[in-house]
Design a protein around this motif. Structure first.
Motif, PDB file in Angstrom:
ATOM      1  N   UNK A   1     -50.759   2.998  94.233  1.00 41.56           N
ATOM      2  CA  UNK A   1     -50.586   2.462  92.881  1.00 41.56           C
ATOM      3  C   UNK A   1     -50.538   3.646  91.924  1.00 41.56           C
ATOM      4  N   UNK A   2     -49.444   3.785  91.208  1.00 38.10           N
ATOM      5  CA  UNK A   2     -49.258   4.912  90.297  1.00 38.10           C
ATOM      6  C   UNK A   2     -49.874   4.543  88.951  1.00 38.10           C
ATOM      7  N   UNK A   3     -51.040   5.109  88.662  1.00 40.57           N
ATOM      8  CA  UNK A   3     -51.847   4.656  87.527  1.00 40.57           C
ATOM      9  C   UNK A   3     -51.241   4.985  86.166  1.00 40.57           C
ATOM     10  N   UNK A   4     -50.598   6.133  86.020  1.00 41.68           N
ATOM     11  CA  UNK A   4     -50.032   6.473  84.710  1.00 41.68           C
ATOM     12  C   UNK A   4     -48.691   5.781  84.466  1.00 41.68           C
ATOM     13  N   UNK A   5     -48.251   4.971  85.420  1.00 44.01           N
ATOM     14  CA  UNK A   5     -47.010   4.208  85.271  1.00 44.01           C
ATOM     15  C   UNK A   5     -47.278   2.713  85.409  1.00 44.01           C
ATOM     16  N   UNK A   6     -48.529   2.308  85.186  1.00 42.66           N
ATOM     17  CA  UNK A   6     -48.932   0.904  85.298  1.00 42.66           C
ATOM     18  C   UNK A   6     -49.872   0.565  84.153  1.00 42.66           C
ATOM     19  N   UNK A   7     -49.722  -0.645  83.619  1.00 42.22           N
ATOM     20  CA  UNK A   7     -50.603  -1.040  82.521  1.00 42.22           C
ATOM     21  C   UNK A   7     -50.618  -2.560  82.380  1.00 42.22           C
ATOM     22  N   UNK A   8     -51.466  -2.999  81.453  1.00 43.43           N
ATOM     23  CA  UNK A   8     -51.625  -4.417  81.105  1.00 43.43           C
ATOM     24  C   UNK A   8     -51.695  -4.525  79.585  1.00 43.43           C
ATOM     25  N   UNK A   9     -51.901  -5.731  79.104  1.00 43.93           N
ATOM     26  CA  UNK A   9     -52.065  -5.902  77.660  1.00 43.93           C
ATOM     27  C   UNK A   9     -53.396  -5.333  77.184  1.00 43.93           C
ATOM     28  N   UNK A  10     -54.408  -5.375  78.061  1.00 42.26           N
ATOM     29  CA  UNK A  10     -55.752  -4.916  77.696  1.00 42.26           C
ATOM     30  C   UNK A  10     -56.246  -3.871  78.689  1.00 42.26           C
ATOM     31  N   UNK A  11     -56.895  -2.839  78.170  1.00 43.14           N
ATOM     32  CA  UNK A  11     -57.408  -1.762  79.020  1.00 43.14           C
ATOM     33  C   UNK A  11     -58.402  -2.279  80.056  1.00 43.14           C
ATOM     34  N   UNK A  12     -59.222  -3.255  79.688  1.00 45.16           N
ATOM     35  CA  UNK A  12     -60.220  -3.763  80.633  1.00 45.16           C
ATOM     36  C   UNK A  12     -59.566  -4.417  81.849  1.00 45.16           C
ATOM     37  N   UNK A  13     -58.464  -5.141  81.631  1.00 49.39           N
ATOM     38  CA  UNK A  13     -57.737  -5.743  82.755  1.00 49.39           C
ATOM     39  C   UNK A  13     -57.099  -4.665  83.625  1.00 49.39           C
ATOM     40  N   UNK A  14     -56.463  -3.698  82.991  1.00 45.92           N
ATOM     41  CA  UNK A  14     -55.828  -2.594  83.727  1.00 45.92           C
ATOM     42  C   UNK A  14     -56.852  -1.849  84.575  1.00 45.92           C
ATOM     43  N   UNK A  15     -57.984  -1.499  83.967  1.00 45.74           N
ATOM     44  CA  UNK A  15     -59.006  -0.729  84.674  1.00 45.74           C
ATOM     45  C   UNK A  15     -59.620  -1.521  85.825  1.00 45.74           C
ATOM     46  N   UNK A  16     -59.849  -2.806  85.618  1.00 41.59           N
ATOM     47  CA  UNK A  16     -60.389  -3.659  86.685  1.00 41.59           C
ATOM     48  C   UNK A  16     -59.400  -3.750  87.848  1.00 41.59           C
ATOM     49  N   UNK A  17     -58.119  -3.817  87.531  1.00 43.33           N
ATOM     50  CA  UNK A  17     -57.097  -3.862  88.583  1.00 43.33           C
ATOM     51  C   UNK A  17     -57.124  -2.586  89.411  1.00 43.33           C
ATOM     52  N   UNK A  18     -57.223  -1.440  88.756  1.00 47.66           N
ATOM     53  CA  UNK A  18     -57.278  -0.169  89.481  1.00 47.66           C
ATOM     54  C   UNK A  18     -58.512  -0.116  90.382  1.00 47.66           C
ATOM     55  N   UNK A  19     -59.661  -0.556  89.858  1.00 43.36           N
ATOM     56  CA  UNK A  19     -60.891  -0.537  90.652  1.00 43.36           C
ATOM     57  C   UNK A  19     -60.781  -1.450  91.867  1.00 43.36           C
ATOM     58  N   UNK A  20     -60.263  -2.647  91.658  1.00 38.43           N
ATOM     59  CA  UNK A  20     -60.146  -3.595  92.769  1.00 38.43           C
ATOM     60  C   UNK A  20     -59.163  -3.090  93.820  1.00 38.43           C
ATOM     61  N   UNK A  21     -58.025  -2.577  93.392  1.00 43.12           N
ATOM     62  CA  UNK A  21     -57.038  -2.045  94.335  1.00 43.12           C
ATOM     63  C   UNK A  21     -57.653  -0.930  95.182  1.00 43.12           C
ATOM     64  N   UNK A  22     -58.379  -0.021  94.530  1.00 40.77           N
ATOM     65  CA  UNK A  22     -58.994   1.087  95.259  1.00 40.77           C
ATOM     66  C   UNK A  22     -60.015   0.584  96.279  1.00 40.77           C
ATOM     67  N   UNK A  23     -60.810  -0.413  95.897  1.00 40.15           N
ATOM     68  CA  UNK A  23     -61.802  -0.976  96.839  1.00 40.15           C
ATOM     69  C   UNK A  23     -61.125  -1.587  98.062  1.00 40.15           C
ATOM     70  N   UNK A  24     -59.890  -2.044  97.910  1.00 31.60           N
ATOM     71  CA  UNK A  24     -59.151  -2.658  99.017  1.00 31.60           C
ATOM     72  C   UNK A  24     -58.338  -1.637  99.825  1.00 31.60           C
TER      73      UNK A  24
END
Length: 183
Positions: free
Chosen positions: A126-149
């Motif tokens: 997952x390329x983090x500097x090329x991915x985003x959401x409407x809200x930082x909290x959603x984006x950051x949670x997605x990155x954390x969950x993806x990494x855990x998986x």
């Protein structure tokens, strides 16, 4: 595990007209995706894009769409591109081992896509500097969950340098110029 241009595919998820205006940091994201497409083209890495329900959300943003081959733009109704028959057919044709994913929204379509690709046995990044959401909290949670998986979180520069692997390849100077053009 390094990203290898010989076995990679770059997947751009849903960077679409009607969604873009509400995405956090959309302009830098589009600039990074644009550079990734240019580098992928220089290094002969296939690029694919998905468009979620384009009749309602619009097409991929024009500056990016102009660089894509039409047969590699997959329309979808599932949140995960990996569940679409056209995407699965494209994967069978291209046969990548590694799929590098970026786009919007990180916590919905990007996340569901990377989790499904990971479950299907692809080496998924997952390329983090090329991915985003409407809200930082959603984006950051997605990155954390993806990494855990087990999805590898990377930046666009990591991708570019790992695809090159060496400084003595003919494309190095042009890729370096694109990297240095970063705003």
């Amino acid at each position: 595990m390094l990203m290898d241009r010989e076995t990679s595919l770059l997947l751009i998820v849903d960077v679409q007209e009607k969604l873009a205006a509400s995405i956090l940091d959309i302009d830098p994201l589009v600039a990074v995706v644009d550079r990734l497409i240019d580098v992928a083209d220089l290094l002969n890495v296939p690029v694919c894009a998905s468009e979620h329900f384009p009749a309602a959300i619009g097409a991929t943003l024009a500056p990016l769409r102009e660089k894509l081959r039409n047969e590699r733009v997959v329309q979808k109704v599932h949140f995960s591109a990996a569940l679409e028959d056209d995407f699965q057919a494209l994967m069978k044709h291209l046969q990548p081992k590694q799929i590098l994913v970026c786009g919007t929204e990180a916590h919905v379509c990007v996340l569901q896509t990377v989790l499904m690709l990971q479950a299907q046995g692809f080496d998924t990044f997952l390329i983090t500097d090329a991915s985003s959401s409407r809200h930082a909290s959603d984006r950051d949670a997605a990155f954390q969950r993806a990494a855990r998986q087990g999805v590898q979180l990377v930046t666009s520069e990591m991708v570019m340098f790992e695809w090159m692997q060496r400084a003595d390849i003919p494309e190095f100077r042009e890729v370096l110029r694109l990297i240095k053009s970063r705003a």
